[in-house]
Every structure is written in C-alpha cells, then in structure tokens.
Design a protein around this motif. Structure first.
Motif, PDB file in Angstrom:
ATOM      1  N   PRO A   1     -18.707  64.055 -30.633  1.00 32.32           N
ATOM      2  CA  PRO A   1     -19.609  64.998 -29.982  1.00 32.32           C
ATOM      3  C   PRO A   1     -18.859  66.140 -29.294  1.00 32.32           C
ATOM      4  CG  PRO A   1     -19.364  63.032 -28.673  1.00 32.32           C
ATOM      5  CD  PRO A   1     -18.578  62.795 -29.914  1.00 32.32           C
ATOM      6  N   THR A   2     -19.615  67.143 -28.866  1.00 37.03           N
ATOM      7  CA  THR A   2     -19.053  68.159 -27.977  1.00 37.03           C
ATOM      8  C   THR A   2     -19.490  67.824 -26.562  1.00 37.03           C
ATOM      9  OG1 THR A   2     -20.863  69.422 -28.844  1.00 37.03           O
ATOM     10  CG2 THR A   2     -18.686  70.296 -29.235  1.00 37.03           C
TER      11      THR A   2
ATOM     12  N   SER B   1     -23.134  53.458 -41.319  1.00 39.36           N
ATOM     13  CA  SER B   1     -21.740  53.856 -41.423  1.00 39.36           C
ATOM     14  C   SER B   1     -21.335  54.574 -40.147  1.00 39.36           C
ATOM     15  CB  SER B   1     -21.563  54.768 -42.632  1.00 39.36           C
ATOM     16  OG  SER B   1     -22.532  55.780 -42.560  1.00 39.36           O
ATOM     17  N   LYS B   2     -20.063  54.670 -39.897  1.00 36.72           N
ATOM     18  CA  LYS B   2     -19.610  55.250 -38.627  1.00 36.72           C
ATOM     19  C   LYS B   2     -19.875  56.758 -38.618  1.00 36.72           C
ATOM     20  CE  LYS B   2     -14.697  56.483 -39.139  1.00 36.72           C
ATOM     21  NZ  LYS B   2     -14.483  57.711 -38.494  1.00 36.72           N
ATOM     22  N   PRO B   3     -20.298  57.268 -37.474  1.00 35.78           N
ATOM     23  CA  PRO B   3     -20.583  58.706 -37.402  1.00 35.78           C
ATOM     24  C   PRO B   3     -19.335  59.501 -37.744  1.00 35.78           C
ATOM     25  CG  PRO B   3     -21.263  57.567 -35.396  1.00 35.78           C
ATOM     26  CD  PRO B   3     -20.451  56.608 -36.187  1.00 35.78           C
ATOM     27  N   ASP B   4     -19.490  60.560 -38.527  1.00 31.17           N
ATOM     28  CA  ASP B   4     -18.275  61.243 -38.943  1.00 31.17           C
ATOM     29  C   ASP B   4     -17.892  62.398 -38.034  1.00 31.17           C
ATOM     30  OD1 ASP B   4     -19.952  62.657 -41.850  1.00 31.17           O
ATOM     31  OD2 ASP B   4     -20.358  62.781 -39.703  1.00 31.17           O
ATOM     32  N   GLU B   5     -18.641  62.609 -36.987  1.00 30.89           N
ATOM     33  CA  GLU B   5     -18.152  63.651 -36.088  1.00 30.89           C
ATOM     34  C   GLU B   5     -18.207  63.152 -34.650  1.00 30.89           C
ATOM     35  OE1 GLU B   5     -22.198  63.602 -36.246  1.00 30.89           O
ATOM     36  OE2 GLU B   5     -21.235  64.611 -37.918  1.00 30.89           O
TER      37      GLU B   5
ATOM     38  N   GLN C   1     -24.133  65.426 -26.376  1.00 31.75           N
ATOM     39  CA  GLN C   1     -25.076  64.955 -27.380  1.00 31.75           C
ATOM     40  C   GLN C   1     -24.325  63.956 -28.245  1.00 31.75           C
ATOM     41  OE1 GLN C   1     -28.296  66.654 -27.812  1.00 31.75           O
ATOM     42  NE2 GLN C   1     -28.715  64.810 -28.990  1.00 31.75           N
ATOM     43  N   LEU C   2     -24.597  62.653 -28.081  1.00 29.62           N
ATOM     44  CA  LEU C   2     -23.870  61.652 -28.865  1.00 29.62           C
ATOM     45  C   LEU C   2     -24.421  61.614 -30.292  1.00 29.62           C
ATOM     46  CD1 LEU C   2     -23.358  58.736 -26.317  1.00 29.62           C
ATOM     47  CD2 LEU C   2     -21.879  60.657 -26.848  1.00 29.62           C
ATOM     48  N   PRO C   3     -23.609  61.126 -31.229  1.00 28.20           N
ATOM     49  CA  PRO C   3     -24.049  61.083 -32.622  1.00 28.20           C
ATOM     50  C   PRO C   3     -25.327  60.259 -32.793  1.00 28.20           C
ATOM     51  CG  PRO C   3     -21.719  60.629 -32.466  1.00 28.20           C
ATOM     52  CD  PRO C   3     -22.219  60.680 -31.077  1.00 28.20           C
ATOM     53  N   ARG C   4     -26.051  60.540 -33.850  1.00 22.41           N
ATOM     54  CA  ARG C   4     -27.357  59.933 -34.051  1.00 22.41           C
ATOM     55  C   ARG C   4     -27.276  58.410 -34.185  1.00 22.41           C
ATOM     56  NH1 ARG C   4     -29.555  63.556 -38.464  1.00 22.41           N
ATOM     57  NH2 ARG C   4     -28.387  65.149 -37.328  1.00 22.41           N
TER      58      ARG C   4
ATOM     59  N   HIS D   1     -14.087  67.279 -31.739  1.00 18.15           N
ATOM     60  CA  HIS D   1     -13.879  66.986 -33.160  1.00 18.15           C
ATOM     61  C   HIS D   1     -12.931  67.969 -33.783  1.00 18.15           C
ATOM     62  CE1 HIS D   1     -16.731  70.277 -33.759  1.00 18.15           C
ATOM     63  NE2 HIS D   1     -17.554  69.647 -32.969  1.00 18.15           N
TER      64      HIS D   1
END
Lengths: 902, 420
Positions: free
Chosen positions: B371-372, B365-369, B313-316, B420
């Motif tokens: 993915p798993t 802004s850049k995603p802060d986490e 699941q990639l960041p939003r 992460h």
C-alpha cells in the motif's frame, strides 16, 4: 432559546398558502416579512408559489428594506408567468429610478430589467438610456447589465442598445468597464470598430477592474488583437520548437540576413496589451490567470509564452475542478511546446488520491512531455502507476506506455518487454490492456517478434477479457506464417469453445480461420469449415453475415466470382499500423480556456479566433485625443519608446533586461493614469520645492459631514530626504471648518500619498487657507473652489423643475444670451460642457431645444437650477434660478465661458 | 453567463434552486444524475457536462454538488471559481457549509445569491461588501430581530463598492487595534520505498486577521523574500511595490483574509520532517501477513511533530488487521480496507510504532502490491522553508496596533510514502 423556537421561520412545513395570503394582507410588517421568508423557502425548493402573486405584489413599495428585497426576489421569479399583474409594480420602479439615492436607483433598474415582460420593453429602454448617463458609476454598471437582459427579451432593440454600449464603452470608471464589455460580447461581439477608440483605455484600466470583469475584457481583447495586429511568430519558426532550434543553430550570418529581410516590429498597442496583462498572472482568481495564459498563448511572441508556465502550474494546487480545466489546457499546450512544461514535469506526477479524470489528464501530459532525455524517469514513474489499485487508471497507464514506445524509438523494445511482463499480471484488466497495446506495437514493427506472439498464445487460455482474446487471435492470424505450428492449434481450441465466446472473439476466430485456410489449408481445411458452419447459424446476424462473406471469398465454387482470386491479397494485405496519438492533438483549433476547448466541440455562442491579418489594419484608429490636461501619461510616450526596444529585443539578452526595465516604468505610468481616470480632475497646484501637493474635487458626497465638499489631495515628496509628520496646522479664516486627514508619519522621497479631507466653504468661493506642516517646515496652502464645485447634483423630474423654477423668479433669476461654439450645439455636448464646470444633475427633458440641470449648494442646500434654451443659429438663452444670486452670476460666467469656447 | 444554480446532495436530491434568468426546469439535472451514476466515486463526476441545450458545470464541496447551468460559451474556470466563492461565502456566513445549514438559512442564502450575481454576471463577491449588504446570522441577532422587527439587510450601498479600495469598508472602528498574521506552510511530497524523495514542494499562505481602525496602510517585509518563487496576492497588495522592492504594501480588508499564497522554489531541497520505517510482507500460501511501521522525526530544529495521523489503503485481500500501537489508537475498516492510526505527538526518544499481523482471505493469492501511506502532521512555530517576516509597519493612522506573527508547518493534501 425558548423565545427562538416559535418565531423561527418554519420554512419547510407543509405549504399553507391561505395562511401566507392572510399574513401578507395583515397590517403587521413582521407578519408580512415572515410570510415572504416562507415564500422564498418555497421558491428555493422549486415549489410553485405563483398563486400568491397578487398578495405579494402589493408589498412592492414597502418601506422595510428586507421585505422589499424579498418581494423583488419573488417578482423576478414569477413576473414572466403573471405578466398583467406584474405591470402593477412598474410604476413603483419608475419612481425609484429618480430617487436621489444611487443605491435605490440601481436596484430599481436591476429589478425592472429582470422582469421579463415584453410590454415594458420601451420603459426598460428609456430607463437604460437614462441610467447610462447617470452620475453614479454604480448605476451605470447596472445599466450595462440591463442591456443584456433587454437584449435577451427583445433582440429587435439591438441597434438602440448598441448606441448605449458605445456610450458606456467610453466610460472611464473601472466599475463599469467589465460589465459593458460583457454586454458588448453578448449583443454585438462583431462590432470590433467600437473598441478601437477605447482599446488603450481598457488596457490601462485593466489592473484596477474587478476580477470578473478582467476575465471578460481579456478574452475580448484577445479576439480584438488577432484582427488588428500582425503575427509576432516569425516565418519558419512557427509552432514547432524544433524548427526554432534549427533556426538558431544555423550560422549567424544567415540569421542576420533573415531578420533584415523581414523586420517585424510589434505594434506598440500589441505590446501594451501584453505588458498590462502580465501582472494579472499573480491574481488569486484562477479564471483571471487562465485568461492571461491563453492571451499569451494566442498573442505573444513564441519565446515569451513560457512566462505563464509557473502560474499555470500554481493553479494545480487549487480545487479539483480547477485542476481539471487547467490540466486540459496544459495538455493541449504541451503537445506543441514540450519545453514550456518539461521543467515542471514532477508537478504532473499522479497522487493516489487524485480523481480518475485528473489522473488520466496528468498521464496524458506526462506522455506529451516524454523525450529521449526524460523517458527513463517517466517510465519508472509509470511502473508504479501500473500497480495502482485503481485499475481503470492502470489500464490508461499501459496505453500511455504504448504511446511513449511508438513516439520514442529508443525505448520501443524496453517498453515492449515491460508490457510482456505485465501479461503475467494477476489483474485481468491490466493483462487485457497490455495485449491490446502490444498488438498495436507489434503492428508498427512486425519483424522478429514471433517470440512474443508465441508467449501470448500460451497465455491465451488464461485470458478471459474478450477484447484481449480477440487481439491475440488477430495477431496470430496476421502473423500466422511466423508461428506455423501454434496457429492451427489455437484454431482447434477456438473451434471447441466457439459457441461460448463473445461476438468480437467469434469474428476474430472466423478471421483467423480464413487466414489459415489461405496459408495452411492442408491442416486447417476441416477446422475452418466447421467454424464457418457454426458461424452460419449464429444468433448474431453480424457473425452470420461475416461467415457467408468469408466463405464466398475463400472457398472456391462456381458461384464465387472473380474475388476469389484476390482472397489472399485482400485478407493478408499489409496493413498500416495504427497511430497512437494524443486525444488533445487538434484541440488547439479552439481558443484555450474556453468551454468549447474543454468539451472539444463548438459550444453555442463560441466566437472563432481569427487568423492574424497579413497586413496590419490602420493603427491610427486607436489614437485618442487627450482631453484632460492633467493626465501625465499619453499614448505617444509608449509609442516612441516601444518600437525602439522591440527592435533590439530579438538581438540579444541584455536588451531583454532593458526592455523589462522600461516595462515596469511604463506600466507604472499607466496605472497612475488609470486611477486618476476615476475622478473628475479640476485643479492642480504645486508648491514648495520639497513637498508637492495636488488637489482635486472627486465630486463624491463628503463622508465626514454633509455640508463639506470632499477634496482629495495627493502629497508627494520631491525632495531627497523623507518628510515626517505631515499634518494641517493653522487655518484662516479661523472659523473655517476643515476635516483634516490624519497625520502622515513619514513620506519617503519620491513617494506620494493620497489623502481626503472635507472643507466647508459655506457656499462661497472664498479660498480656504491653511498651513500644511511637516516636522521641520510649514507651507501655506490655499484652496479656491470653482463655484461649480460647491454644488451637488439633485435629481428631479421636468415638472418639478418647472415648478421650482416658477418659485425662483425675479431677483432670483439671472440670464444671458450666449452664442455657442457650433461644436457645442447638440444637447449632449451641452450636458458635457455644463457638467464639466458645475457638479449638477441632468434633468431629462421632453423638449429638444431645452437642456435643464439641477443642483443644490453643498452647505445650505439651496436649489440651483440651470436651463438653456436653444435659439436659432447657435444662440441660446442661459438662465440660472437660485436664491444665491452671487453664485448665480459666477456660475453664469463659468458656463458661458465653457459653452462659447470649443 | 450563469443561468441557474442547483444544489444537489450526496443522495442525488435537489434541495435548492435559484434562477437568474428565465427558469430552467430542474429536469436538466437528469444529465448530471446520469454522470453521477456512472462515476464510481463522487469525485469522479466530470466538472463539465454537455446536454442538448445547456452545459452543466459543477463543483463538489462538503459533499454537496453546486451545479451551474450555462447556456452558451463561457470560460469554465470563470464559473468554477465563482461557485467556489459561493461555497466560501456560505462557510463564512454560517460557519459550515452543509445541507442543514443552507436549509436553515435559506432566506440569507437567497439574499446572498441575489447580490452575488446580476443576470448571471458576478456583482459583489467581496466578503466585506456582502457583509455590509447582508449581515451574517447569529443567534443574538435573530433574537433581536424578532423582537424589534429589524432586519439582516443593510440599508445603504456599501461605501467600499464605489471607492478605490473596494475590499475595505469605511468607518471601521476598534477599541483594540490588532493585526495577526499566520504563515502556514504545507509540504506535498511523494517518497519512494527506499526513502528517497520523488517530488517535494512547499506551498505557503499568509492568512491575516486584521482589526484596525480607519484606513491603515500596512507594509510587511521579509528577511528572505528570495525564497518566494511564485506568489499570488489578494487584490489589495500593490504589485508594483512587490516587483520593485519585494515588500508587501497594502490597505488591508477588515477581518480575516488570505494576503498571499506562495510557492517555494524547488531548487531548495525540501527536507521532509518525518521518516517512515516499514516492513510489510505477505507470504505466498500463508493466510497471515506481517505489518511493522515505525515513524521518526527528521530535521525539525527541535520543534515537536504533532497531530500525526497515518492512513493507508490496505490491499483488497486483507480481511482484518490485528495490530499493536506503541502509542495512539488505530482503526481498520474491513469494508473499505482503510487503516488509520492517530499517533499524536512524536517523541524522539521513544519512536511510535504499529506492529502486528494481518489476516488474509484464505486461499487467495498474495496481494501483489504494497500500500501507500499518507501522513498528516503539524509543527508549530516553524516555517519549513525558513521564511521569516522582518517587520510590519503601519502608516496612515496614529495609534499603535498590536502585531503578532505565527508560523506553522503541516503536511499538505499529499504527503505520501510509496511502499511499493
């Protein structure tokens, strides 16, 4: 394929009930069946098909089984709405109740009792009573189900139904046990006294009962045990394991003194229950495992409860819904007993694919398990959860961190710092939740945290979540004297934005203004007045109300009364810190595993678990006289063995092993007795020193040939070497027809095997002789049946009986006057005695002084009628009518003997 | 106990109802629909829902909610376990458990439900018994039935129901007698970004397909039974024998069944047979992100790792991904942000990799986490715990059956790499 399309049921086509009516009235079976299938389709969709009732009910007596079943489905669904028409079908069921096929009897009772028409209550009652005495355990099981149906239809029948329950509770069949306990729970759960005599039997049957019955029996026995046994939880070592630890740490002398003072000996029956439920932890049925777990939780000595941990953790591999319930129960358990689940902490780590409610429960459990030793691992795990994309879950994690921080003082500062870092998180919910939790934490230790408050005040402009803004305002107000410079500035900003804020923020702004006015009126007097004026004309009446109240409280005027003097003490009183505690804290008031526990509120029909009695009620109520001589196991064995090992149990570990040893041997005994309980055991025979064989007549129809009598033989190897190729050799008389069991390749020493065979005795009591061979040896065996075993029950009505009896007069009649033992004088006792010697069926009788039994000989099917007319002073006339005169005289002798003896 | 059952599909329509006591109006499901609306995901509907007069206990399988209506106190697991058995039975009978299959076979469904519960209490849930009562529909049988007018309904009481071995019917006959056992192990693991294992556990099952004539009595023994830490059995297994000798002794049901499920004790260190090398970076201010993922096999005793499927699941903030797989195919759904890469077999000489760029929302802004990553895989002919069956013996019958044992290891529901 082309053939299929036109004939496939068009279930979901437009409802054409006229069509259906026509089809049902046609003479073709296939059309009727097709119509019924469509009707069932309508019922399944929830469509109304009740106007077809008259057409459908005509087919109730159909010969086609599938058609009949579908008619039953329809009947049960609509009978309540069409009571008068439903009565038309009753006679069909009444007839079927007397059918020789047990399956048909059972299904007739099932449907009859499912028709919720009050008029037929007496008929149902009669049918239930009869079925409860049926020879087929399957029919008896159905009658147990019918009890509940009748009870829900007419609660006035309770007393009569309890009588039937009492009778069925005595049943030894594993098939019946679960169903009758279910009926007990529904009709008379408070009649604990009915259980006493059956307690040990239920415990012993438990392993062999079907899984659903196990759940019901275990939960009933849990309640029972809590009323009958004393607490195994020693004084002073109650729930809290820390206390327990302290108890063991104290010097040994004191410990000895303690145990001598209060010797606790577990009732052997209490131990029996614990021992017999333990293997069920290995069940594949999650409900069974859970019910054993709750039994151990509520009944076992504290140090034994952890046996269930592993099995509960295993259930977490099951479906999501199972996980949900199990986690709820673990959450409750883990509050009181951290130690039980701590070794399995990692099983509660959250996976990103878990559903939100599963995640929250796991978080709850991890928080409960946190202690000084593992907190750093748990916090590291929590850190990854905070980054989760599921923001609701991240917020719940922050709450959990807050709880850990208050519970474990060593990490409070670490947690607080961590939460402050989260304040710069990009996600709003995370920030908001952090603020709320920080607020709670600061309240618990308000000293020297002005830095954090300042930090939060700086962030204030960027935070938009109302709850978080309100929390910061409250904090600044509460500790305004620690941030004297910042507080008035925040108030100034709030005065600007007041009208655009949410209600909760407005209230806290008013609050902050008031507090500042009291501590720093020089700087804030005008600001406060401005805010109070805004509040006075706010749209929300709560805010208007609060503003007026605050104004009167803080601004001195002539009207403001005595309260004004205390304004400072009211608003700036030291406030107790909120307690952060588990939402599962007092869930243990409900029995674990119940619906009430899951909902955290009392569900309809919840049975309270009583406290342990201070003094154990009479134990002897559970003693049962052993009637069958063949039973190897008697409760007294358990009695003498158990207390001894229990005494030692608390003293050291070695004995624990010993006890476990006796455990397994004990339960082995009990299980063998329980499986024997299924059969009617009649004869036993031992022979030879190395191969022992016992046989009995299970009184089931023989599977191999109808003219044979079924015999079950238990072969056991009592020698010290294994026996090979056990089979049947020569037989005599040579014409004797025997269905042999398959050769047993190998029988290990001390092992035993049950085989079934069929023997055609040709209606004579002449012994069947044959050779039983092993690879090296052979033994001759002789099976001589009692005359009663050569019969099979036949069911008929009283009229039929009399008619048949009339045909068998003269030479075919044998009779004798007998004087009966007084104990046998009731008709129930007579039935019991007669059934114990002969495999015949009871014919229901309308006259009290007559008992009638009917059977047929197995080989030739000749009718055998037994009737007994009670005369005065326990004499009776015993008559047997049958063509088989030799059998008649032998049977007469046997029955006479049974009835004249006690 | 169980009052009524409603089947609800994903769009919230009740497509089947069945009542065992008096009829409960389907409006009771409104409370369920409310809860369904509140839940963001279908899985988030609470399994137990109280309403003013009833309680609703539901399970979700194959995108169908099975909603049971309860009127009074009952262990919730009792109901849940039963509902899952119902689903298993449907699957067994119709091959799949879908709305269409249930609607097509509504009469059989009704007949089954009628036999499974009496007055809300389970009556016959054992598949062997049910199959004697109601024969599963097949195309051939439907055809024969319509021609000859015979039925799907058995005419006799299943003999098993009355015997001491209720799970087996009598009079079983086969020309080829065979017994197959599949030892299937699943690894569940969470691995952190540095590649060290946070938790790992092995769960195994032994599924059997036994087609033997008569009343065979089987024993199955293991080379290393100590490995099995926690076991649960099919009711046919003699528990005492296991306790005493660690031997599985049983009279098997006829056909397919799950003999045993077990857990391998966590003391034994579990080696995850796959490793992941990753480099996923987002730079502040740039609308590009780098994506670099390489897989490799680890300690597989020479067995190939097959059917590998990677999903993440990639960041939003990720708008699209432009990647280049060295083998297999990948898909990226820009709506759900789900990346899945069907890798196939891992060749140790040429490790599969997926490299490329991700485009980010401009200005965001850049995603802060990070993915798993979830991984699925299969390894044939190997049980990762090292469990080995020693021998299988048959007593009680004379013929010699054909016996077979197969091993397999696969990733469980969760083989998860946290980046992460």
């Amino acid at each position: 394929k082309g053939m299929l399309i036109p004939t496939r049921p068009r279930l979901f086509s437009v409802c054409r009930n006229e069509d259906l009516k026509e089809m049902l009235e046609s003479s073709k079976e296939s059309l009727k069946l097709e119509a019924m299938k469509r009707i069932v389709g309508l019922i399944a969709k929830g469509k109304n098909a009740s106007e077809l009732f008259p057409a459908v009910v005509k087919n109730v007596a159909s010969k086609n089984i599938e058609l009949k079943k579908l008619v039953y489905v329809y009947l049960v669904r609509y009978a309540e709405e069409q009571q008068d028409l439903a009565l038309l079908s009753i006679s069909t069921f009444q007839r079927a109740l007397k059918d020789p096929n047990q399956f048909i009897r059972a299904s007739a009772l099932r449907v009859l009792s499912s028709i919720r028409v009050p008029i037929i209550v007496p008929i149902m009652m009669l049918a239930i009573k009869e079925a409860a005495a049926d020879l087929s355990p399957y029919v008896r099981k159905t009658s147990a189900h019918a009890i509940q149906k009748l009870f829900s239809l007419d609660a006035d029948q309770k007393e009569q139904l309890i009588e039937v329950i009492e009778k069925l509770l005595k049943d030894k069949s594993t098939l019946v046990a679960g169903s009758v306990v279910m009926a007990f729970e529904e009709v008379c759960p408070d009649r604990i006294d009915l259980i006493h005599k059956n307690y040990r039997k239920l415990c012993n049957l438990l392993v062999d009962v079907e899984e659903w019955g196990q759940v019901v029996i275990i939960s009933m026995l849990t309640r029972y045990a809590r009323t009958q046994f004393t607490s195994p939880w020693k004084e002073g070592a109650m729930f809290d394991e820390n206390n327990e630890k302290a108890f063991y740490e104290s010097d040994s002398e004191e410990k000895k003194g303690h145990t001598e003072e209060k010797p606790y000996i577990m009732d052997p029956d209490h131990r029996l229950l614990l021992r017999n439920t333990k293997p069920l932890l290995q069940s594949r049925n999650t409900a069974v495992v859970m019910s054993v777990a709750q039994l151990y939780w509520h009944l076992a000595p504290k140090h034994e409860v952890s046996i269930v941990t592993k099995s509960l953790v295993r259930l977490l591999r099951s479906h999501r819904e199972v996980q949900y319930i199990v986690l709820q129960n673990i959450a409750t358990m883990s509050i009181q007993r951290k130690g039980m689940f701590e070794p399995f902490m990692k099983s509660f780590y959250v996976r990103s694919t878990d559903a939100t409610h599963i995640k929250t429960l796991k978080l709850e459990i991890l928080t409960n398990l946190a202690n000084e030793a593992n907190i750093s691992t748990i916090l590291r795990e929590f850190q990854t959860y905070v980054k989760s994309q599921d923001k609701a879950f991240a917020a719940a994690t922050i709450q959990a961190i807050g709880r850990c921080a208050t519970n474990i003082s060593e990490v409070t500062d670490t947690c607080l710092n961590g939460l402050v870092l989260l304040l710069s998180n990009r996600d709003e919910t995370v920030v908001a939740e952090s603020v709320v939790v920080i607020k709670k934490l600061l309240q618990t230790q308000p000293t020297q945290h002005s830095e954090i408050i300042k930090h939060m005040a700086k962030l204030f402009d960027n935070i938009t979540v109302p709850m978080a803004r309100a929390s910061i305002l409250w904090l600044i107000g509460e500790y305004c004297e620690r941030v004297p410079k910042i507080a008035p500035d925040v108030l100034r900003k709030m005065a600007k934005s007041f009208t655009a804020e949410e209600d909760i923020v407005k209230l806290q702004t008013v609050n902050l203004a008031a507090k500042l006015y009291l501590t720093n009126s020089k700087q804030t007097k005008l600001l406060t007045q401005y805010i109070l004026n805004l509040g006075k004309y706010d749209q929300n009446y709560d805010i208007r109300d609060r503003t007026r109240f605050i104004r009167q409280l803080i601004v001195p005027s002539e009207k403001s009364g005595a309260l004004n003097k205390y304004a400072r003490r009211i608003l700036l009183a030291p406030k107790p810190a909120p307690v952060l505690e588990s939402s599962f804290k007092d869930r243990d008031r409900f029995q674990l595993g119940t619906l009430s526990h899951s909902l955290n509120s009392k569900a309809t029909g919840y049975q309270e678990l009583s406290d342990w009695p201070a003094v154990a009620p009479d134990q002897s109520v559970r003693n049962v006289e052993i009637i069958e001589a063949v039973k190897e196991w008697t409760p007294t064995v358990g009695k003498t063995k158990q207390p001894k090992s229990d005494d030692k149990f608390y003293s050291d570990d070695e004995d624990e092993k010993e006890e476990e040893g006796s455990d397994s041997s004990g339960s082995e005994d009990s299980s063998s007795s329980s499986s024997e309980g299924l059969f009617m055991y009649f004869t036993m025979q031992m022979f030879s020193s190395c191969l022992a064989a016992k046989y009995h007549f299970p009184r089931q129809p023989c599977l191999y040939q109808p003219s044979m009598v079924a015999v079950q033989v238990i072969l056991s190897n009592s020698s010290d070497h294994s026996l090979e190729e056990i089979h049947i050799g020569d037989r005599s008389p040579a014409s004797l027809s025997i269905h042999c069991f398959n050769t047993i390749e190998r029988l290990e020493p001390e092992a035993s095997v049950t085989v079934s065979m069929g023997i055609d005795f040709s209606d004579s009591t002449q012994a069947a002789n044959f050779q039983l061979c092993t690879k090296e040896d052979q033994f001759s065996v002789s099976i001589q049946p009692a005359v009663g075993e050569l019969l099979m029950p036949s069911s008929m009505t009283e009229q039929d009986f009399c008619k048949e009896q009339g045909k068998l007069q003269g030479m075919n009649e044998t009779s004798a006057t007998i004087t009966m033992e007084t104990a046998n004088a009731s008709s129930q006792a007579i039935s019991k005695q007669v059934l114990s010697v002969a495999n015949v069926g009871v014919v229901s009788s309308s006259q009290n002084n007559f008992s009638r039994f009917a059977g047929r000989t197995v080989s030739s099917g000749a009718l055998v009628l037994v009737s007994l007319e009670l005369k005065e002073s326990s004499t009776a006339l015993l008559t047997i009518n049958t063509e088989k005169t030799v059998m008649a005289s032998m049977l007469l002798r046997d029955i006479k003997q049974a009835l004249t003896q006690a | 106990m169980i009052h009524s059952l409603f089947l609800v599909n994903a769009s919230g329509d009740i497509f089947l109802e069945k009542h065992w006591k008096s009829v409960v109006s389907r409006s009771v499901c409104d409370y369920f629909f409310e809860a369904q609306e509140r839940a963001t995901e279908p899985e988030n509907v609470p399994p137990v829902i109280p309403t003013p007069h009833h309680y609703l206990i539901s399970v979700l399988r194959h995108r169908i909610y099975f909603v049971a209506v309860i009127q009074s106190e009952v262990p919730p697991l009792f109901v849940i376990e039963f509902l899952h058995r119902v689903v298993d039975t449907f699957q067994d009978y119709f091959g799949v458990c879908t709305e269409a299959a249930i609607k097509d076979n509504v009469v059989v469904v009704y007949e089954l439900l009628e036999e499974m519960l009496d007055n809300g209490f389970p009556l016959a849930t054992e598949s062997n018994i049910l199959k004697e009562l109601i024969k599963p529909p097949t195309i051939l049988r439907t055809m024969v039935n319509t021609i000859t007018g015979s039925t799907n309904v058995g005419e006799q009481l299943p003999t098993g129901q009355l015997s001491v071995v209720p799970w087996r019917r009598t009079g079983v006959k086969y020309t080829n007698n065979e017994a197959y056992f599949d030892v299937v192990e699943e690894i569940d693991a969470i691995i952190d970004k540095s590649g060290s294992t946070i938790t790992a556990e092995i769960q195994g099952v032994i599924d059997a397909c036994v087609k033997l004539t008569g009343m065979p009595d089987l024993t199955l023994s293991f080379m290393n039974p100590r490995l099995l830490d926690d076991v649960s059995f099919h009711p046919c297994v003699r528990f005492k024998r296991w306790e005493a000798e660690r031997i599985l002794s049983f009279i098997p049901p006829d056909g397919n069944f799950r003999l045993l499920s077990y857990h391998v004790s966590s003391q034994n260190l579990v080696a995850i047979p796959v490793y992941v090398k990753h480099n996923i970076t987002f730079r502040e201010g740039s609308s590009q992100g780098r994506f670099d993922l390489t897989l490799g096999p680890k300690q597989t005793m020479g067995k190939a790792v097959e059917s590998v499927l990677v999903s993440s699941q990639l960041p939003r903030g990720v708008l699209n991904a432009n990647l280049n797989p060295s083998q297999g195919t990948y898909t990226f759904d820009p709506v759900t942000k789900l990346l899945s890469w069907d890798v196939g077999k891992i060749n140790p000489q040429k490790l599969p990799s997926l490299k490329g760029t991700m485009s980010l929302q401009a200005g965001a802004s850049k995603p802060d986490e990070n993915p798993t990553i979830n991984i699925q895989f299969k390894i044939q002919q190997m049980a990762i715990s090292g469990l080995k069956v020693n021998r299988l013996d048959m007593y009680g019958e004379k013929y010699k059956p054909f016996k077979g044992i197969k091993y397999m290891t696969k990733a469980g529901n969760l083989c998860q790499f946290r980046l992460h």
